[in-house]
Scaffold this active site. Structure first.
Site, PDB file in Angstrom:
ATOM      1  NE  ARG A 236      -0.919   0.522   4.960  1.00  0.00           N
ATOM      2  CZ  ARG A 236      -0.670   1.715   5.502  1.00  0.00           C
ATOM      3  NH1 ARG A 236      -0.882   2.808   4.791  1.00  0.00           N
ATOM      4  NH2 ARG A 236      -0.193   1.801   6.732  1.00  0.00           N
ATOM      5  CG  HIS A 237       1.001   5.769  -1.836  1.00  0.00           C
ATOM      6  ND1 HIS A 237       1.127   6.860  -1.004  1.00  0.00           N
ATOM      7  CD2 HIS A 237       1.713   6.065  -2.950  1.00  0.00           C
ATOM      8  CE1 HIS A 237       1.877   7.780  -1.594  1.00  0.00           C
ATOM      9  NE2 HIS A 237       2.244   7.316  -2.782  1.00  0.00           N
ATOM     10  N   PRO A 238       2.017   4.791   1.383  1.00  0.00           N
ATOM     11  CG  PRO A 238       4.095   5.822   1.624  1.00  0.00           C
ATOM     12  CD  PRO A 238       3.323   4.912   0.713  1.00  0.00           C
TER      13      PRO A 238
END
Length: 394
Positions: A236-238
């Site tokens: 996932r994107h932070p």
């Protein structure tokens, strides 16, 4: 040298001559891209052994596929750079060349007498690029640095992987590859400066660790904003949510949402428009804070559909999504065919991967195989030192 025997090349770098003193990956990747663009690349190799990558598998008909991919379109001559006679040949070649690329450990070229200060005496307009793990003036300069070391020390591994399993390297040697890319960009810039501004000899110093650090924009923005190193977050994107891999009926699907308009469109595709009004999912920060709850909502929908069904529905609605292709699927896709991702040698059957950029609708690339060790000795070396027959050249 028989100039007529050297095939005239075309492309943005046609007429540029490059002396390639590098080996294995970072330097050869750099010069391989330059060969694609029309540069004449003369690869200097250790007599009777050659570049170490000649001996790296896998092999087809006894030839390294790895070496072939990186050294397409170059010429090979054998020089013992510890021997005065062979260094004299190198000096003559440098005098009539534009660029030298090397990736020895810092200090080695000076001991051999082939460092920038030595070679620019033979060519005051020389562009000389050094690629190394830590750069020429780092306190770590003398230490060895393979790609995994650069990934580890640059912080890249610390943000790659899952909390449950810990840091991992990227699936490709991107420290080497990206250092080679930056080196080719810097060399092209130096060539432009030489032609436009009549600049004298230029020295280019590229460090793999620096390159990987400079590319981590998301992680660095989080570090600078919070004064705290970012953590592992898996796929996932932070910052943006939903931006991850999700389970479908028959595998994983990538979904990437990075704006409120896209999130609304995504919710419409799922038939869950009420999620747009939920205060937990009001914007990116709140969605990221409650990403675990949102994942349950998303997977209750994706798990009822195949990956293809999810992608068709989302892509047709303008929502970024993708299956996770393996390399065979990626290289054989319709996209790859239209974009000429694979090119082929003159024999028509052996595939290559070349530089990816189109110039005015055309994609410059080499269709010449990687050289047999020393096959151009007869062209570039005096007759008394020639060990290979000229008929074996490209």
């Amino acid at each position: 040298m028989n100039a007529a025997s050297i095939q005239k090349k075309q492309g943005p770098l046609a007429g540029i001559k490059v002396i390639d003193l590098s080996r294995v990956l970072a330097g050869p990747y750099c010069t391989g891209m330059m060969a694609d663009l029309g540069a004449e690349v003369i690869k200097i190799e250790v007599p009777n052994h050659g570049d170490d990558s000649r001996h790296l598998g896998p092999f087809i008909d006894g030839e390294s596929v790895y070496y072939g991919l990186i050294n397409r379109g170059k010429r090979s001559i054998e020089l013992d750079l510890k021997a005065d006679e062979d260094r004299a040949i190198l000096f003559r070649l440098v005098k009539e060349s534009d660029v030298v690329v090397e990736n020895f450990r810092p200090g080695v070229t000076k001991r051999l007498g082939i460092d920038f200060d030595s070679l620019k005496n033979h060519n005051p307009k020389l562009i000389y690029a050094s690629i190394s793990g830590f750069g020429q003036n780092s306190p770590l300069a003398s230490y060895p640095a393979y790609d995994i070391v650069a990934q580890a020390m640059s912080g890249l591994m610390s943000v790659t992987g899952f909390p449950e399993t810990g840091p991992t390297r990227s699936g490709e040697s991107i420290g080497d590859v990206c250092a080679g890319m930056f080196a080719s960009w810097a060399i092209s810039s130096a060539l432009f400066a030489r032609e436009r501004h009549n600049e004298a000899a230029q020295y280019i110093d590229v460090a793999m660790v620096d390159v990987l650090l400079s590319m981590q924009l998301t992680g660095l923005s989080n570090l600078f904003a919070h004064n705290k190193a970012p953590n592992l977050v898996g796929n996932r994107h932070p910052v943006s949510t939903p931006f991850d891999t999700y389970h479908a009926k028959d595998g994983l699907v990538v979904i990437a949402i990075a704006s409120e308009k896209l999130f609304q469109r995504f919710c419409e595709c799922m038939g869950k428009t009420e999620l747009c009004q939920d205060p937990r999912y009001f914007d990116d920060p709140t969605r990221t804070q409650h990403q675990a709850d949102l994942r349950k909502e998303i997977e209750s929908w994706t798990c009822q559909k195949t990956v293809e069904e999810v992608c068709d529905l989302l892509l047709n609605a303008g929502v970024p999504a993708s299956p996770i292709h393996d390399l065979q699927q990626a290289t054989q896709s319709e996209h790859a065919q239209v974009r000429q991702v694979l090119t082929y040698l003159n024999d028509g059957g052996t595939p290559l991967i070349s530089q990816p950029v189109f110039f005015n609708g055309n994609k410059p690339h080499s269709t010449l195989r990687a050289p047999v060790l020393g096959e151009a000795n007869a062209i570039y070396k005096p007759a008394k030192t020639t060990t290979k027959n000229a008929e074996t050249m490209l």
